[in-house]
Scaffold this active site. Structure first.
Site, PDB file in Angstrom:
ATOM      1  N   VAL A   1       0.845  -1.198   0.000  1.00  0.00           N
ATOM      2  CA  VAL A   1       0.000   0.000   0.000  1.00  0.00           C
ATOM      3  C   VAL A   1       0.881   1.250   0.000  1.00  0.00           C
ATOM      4  O   VAL A   1       0.657   2.199  -0.764  1.00  0.00           O
ATOM      5  CB  VAL A   1      -0.939   0.018   1.231  1.00  0.00           C
TER       6      VAL A   1
ATOM      7  N   GLN B   1       2.477   1.822  -3.364  1.00  0.00           N
ATOM      8  CA  GLN B   1       1.508   2.388  -4.301  1.00  0.00           C
ATOM      9  C   GLN B   1       1.280   3.870  -4.012  1.00  0.00           C
ATOM     10  O   GLN B   1       1.153   4.689  -4.930  1.00  0.00           O
ATOM     11  CB  GLN B   1       0.184   1.621  -4.200  1.00  0.00           C
ATOM     12  N   GLU B   2       1.237   4.225  -2.754  1.00  0.00           N
ATOM     13  CA  GLU B   2       0.940   5.602  -2.368  1.00  0.00           C
ATOM     14  C   GLU B   2       2.131   6.544  -2.604  1.00  0.00           C
ATOM     15  O   GLU B   2       1.957   7.643  -3.134  1.00  0.00           O
ATOM     16  CB  GLU B   2       0.541   5.651  -0.886  1.00  0.00           C
ATOM     17  N   SER B   3       3.323   6.122  -2.201  1.00  0.00           N
ATOM     18  CA  SER B   3       4.443   7.071  -2.181  1.00  0.00           C
ATOM     19  C   SER B   3       5.753   6.523  -2.733  1.00  0.00           C
ATOM     20  O   SER B   3       6.748   7.247  -2.743  1.00  0.00           O
ATOM     21  CB  SER B   3       4.693   7.518  -0.739  1.00  0.00           C
TER      22      SER B   3
ATOM     23  N   TYR C   1      -5.908   0.812  -8.485  1.00  0.00           N
ATOM     24  CA  TYR C   1      -5.229   0.921  -7.194  1.00  0.00           C
ATOM     25  C   TYR C   1      -5.093  -0.456  -6.531  1.00  0.00           C
ATOM     26  O   TYR C   1      -3.996  -0.863  -6.128  1.00  0.00           O
ATOM     27  CB  TYR C   1      -6.038   1.869  -6.309  1.00  0.00           C
TER      28      TYR C   1
END
Length: 471
Positions: free
Chosen positions: A302, A305-307, A432
């Protein structure tokens, strides 16, 4: 002399007892209370995800079958594929569940259960080298394949058409090991099955499919040949049952529903950052995973994927940090510095757990986690709108594969006008979740446990949580 006569008498009685054993193969399994299954270690068949958790498409199928029989499951990992087939023939195992392809030669040695999938053999080469267009163009390149595999059988048939074709049979490593040798440029070519290549190519970004070597081939469980068909009939009934109730489709969705178009740059980047960036944050991911009951590697996926594991990341919408928290979410989770990696990871895990808890209890895993991730991305309200649209359109609102098909409707006026929360970019959570599942797979491959000599493994009690590779 007397002792020899007594021993001979005992052996005669035991032999006659064995000959007069009227129990069927299925009866013996039920009385034994144990189903003995030969398999092979690999991310697409059977592997130990953690010290207390096992996984794999074949493992889940055969564990479910053992549960249906109300017996324990014993997984036996032979040293080679040839040993696996011999154990089955000699009655040392009940079933071979190892992504076996159905071939004419194998049908002479074993009885196959129902076909549950098809795969295609593919020739694999390394990016940067010359791509052959057919088997005759391998030239002097070294082709290495798994010994005793269906790949060898097919090559033997092809050699009649291409007499100069040569190859090396390796019985010391599995297909994944051969792919690694190719990645390291220690061999020029290998053959892998389409499903295994799809599941593992994120770990080997330099590898490419040159061409299909075979037509689609069937996969099935192998059983011992002979007049006793009691277990065979039970296996047939089992597969009919799981096809009717959707369990087989759910397993296929669980392990391959997220496979997307291969992104060469993205796969190279995450493999590099697993080594350079992840170790700095791994302890915090582990702590958060233990606190909120998540696999730490899922939380890491996660965050990637985010940063891309950049604690100073900031989006144009104002979300920031390793888990890209909004200001409101940070305040709700008690975070005073969104760029602090430890706070961000723990808050992100807590928020994901909150999304998961807000879902109806009837939603089972892994659908529950995939929907929680979608809510983490798009918001709980929009996810519920998509679930309602799924039900309106005849789908199952508790199944991620159905909800995934309806989420993009939230960006279409004819549909979002019927919802409570209105317009949303519904395609984003679909991508996502798929991305996170792929990143998670890659990290599982980096961290999978592979004991050096795993002969017999007793599965732990309780539930477990990519399609099998054919051999």
């Amino acid at each position: 002399m007397k002792k020899r006569l007594v021993l001979l008498l005992v052996l005669t009685v035991l032999t006659l007892s064995a000959c007069n054993d009227s129990r069927t193969h299925l009866d013996q399994i039920l009385e034994r209370g144990e189903l003995r299954v030969v398999s092979r270690q690999g991310l697409t068949t059977f592997y130990q995800r953690t010290a207390h958790e096992m996984a794999g498409f074949e493992y889940e199928l055969v564990k479910h079958f053992a549960d249906e029989l109300n017996v324990k499951l014993k997984i036996i990992i032979p040293e080679s594929l040839g040993d696996m087939l011999r154990m089955l023939e000699h009655g040392e195992a009940d079933i071979a569940a190892a992504g076996l392809t159905v071939t004419a030669e194998r049908q002479q040695r074993m009885r196959f259960g129902p076909v549950y999938h098809e795969v295609t053999q593919q020739l694999i080469y390394r990016n940067g080298s010359r791509r052959p267009r057919n088997i005759a163009q391998l030239g002097n390149g070294q082709l290495e394949v798994l010994a005793d595999s269906s790949h060898v059988e097919h090559l033997v048939a092809l050699k009649k058409e291409v007499p100069e074709l040569t190859w090396i049979e390796n019985d010391d490593i599995d297909t994944t090991g051969l792919l690694e040798l190719l990645q390291l440029e220690l061999i020029d070519y290998t053959i892998a099955d389409s499903n295994e290549m799809s599941a593992t190519r994120g770990l080997y970004p330099e590898l490419r499919v040159a061409f299909d070597v075979s037509d689609p081939q069937a996969l099935a469980w192998g059983l011992k040949k002979g007049p006793d068909v009691s277990l065979y009939r039970e296996v047939i009934n089992y597969f009919e049952h799981i096809e009717e109730n959707g369990f087989l489709d759910r397993m296929i969705e669980r392990y391959y529903g997220h496979i997307r178009r291969f992104d060469y740059v993205d796969s190279r980047a995450i493999n590099r950052r697993v080594l350079t960036h992840l170790p700095e944050y791994q302890d915090w991911f582990t702590e958060a995973g233990e606190e909120y009951d998540f696999d730490w590697r899922l939380l890491a996926a996660v965050a990637y994927q985010e940063s891309h594991w950049n604690p100073e990341a900031v989006s144009n919408t104002g979300v920031k940090g390793l888990m890209m928290l909004t200001r409101a979410t940070a305040e709700e989770m008690g975070v005073d510095d969104r760029e602090d990696p430890e706070q961000s990871i723990k808050a992100g895990a807590a928020y994901l757990d909150l999304m998961r808890k807000r879902l109806p209890e009837r939603i089972m895993e892994p659908d529950r986690t995939w929907m929680a991730l979608a809510a983490y991305n798009i918001g709980q309200g929009h996810l519920e709108d998509a679930r309602r649209l799924t039900q309106m359109n005849g789908g199952n609102p508790d199944r991620w594969s159905d909800v995934r098909e309806n989420l993009p409707l939230l960006s279409q006026k004819e549909w979002f006008d019927k919802t409570r929360y209105g317009y949303a970019r519904g395609g984003e959570p679909v991508r996502y979740v798929a991305n996170i599942r792929r990143y998670y797979d890659i990290m599982l491959q980096h961290n999978s446990i592979n004991p050096e000599q795993p002969l017999q493994v007793e599965p732990p009690a309780g539930p477990t949580q990519s399609l099998p590779a054919a051999i």
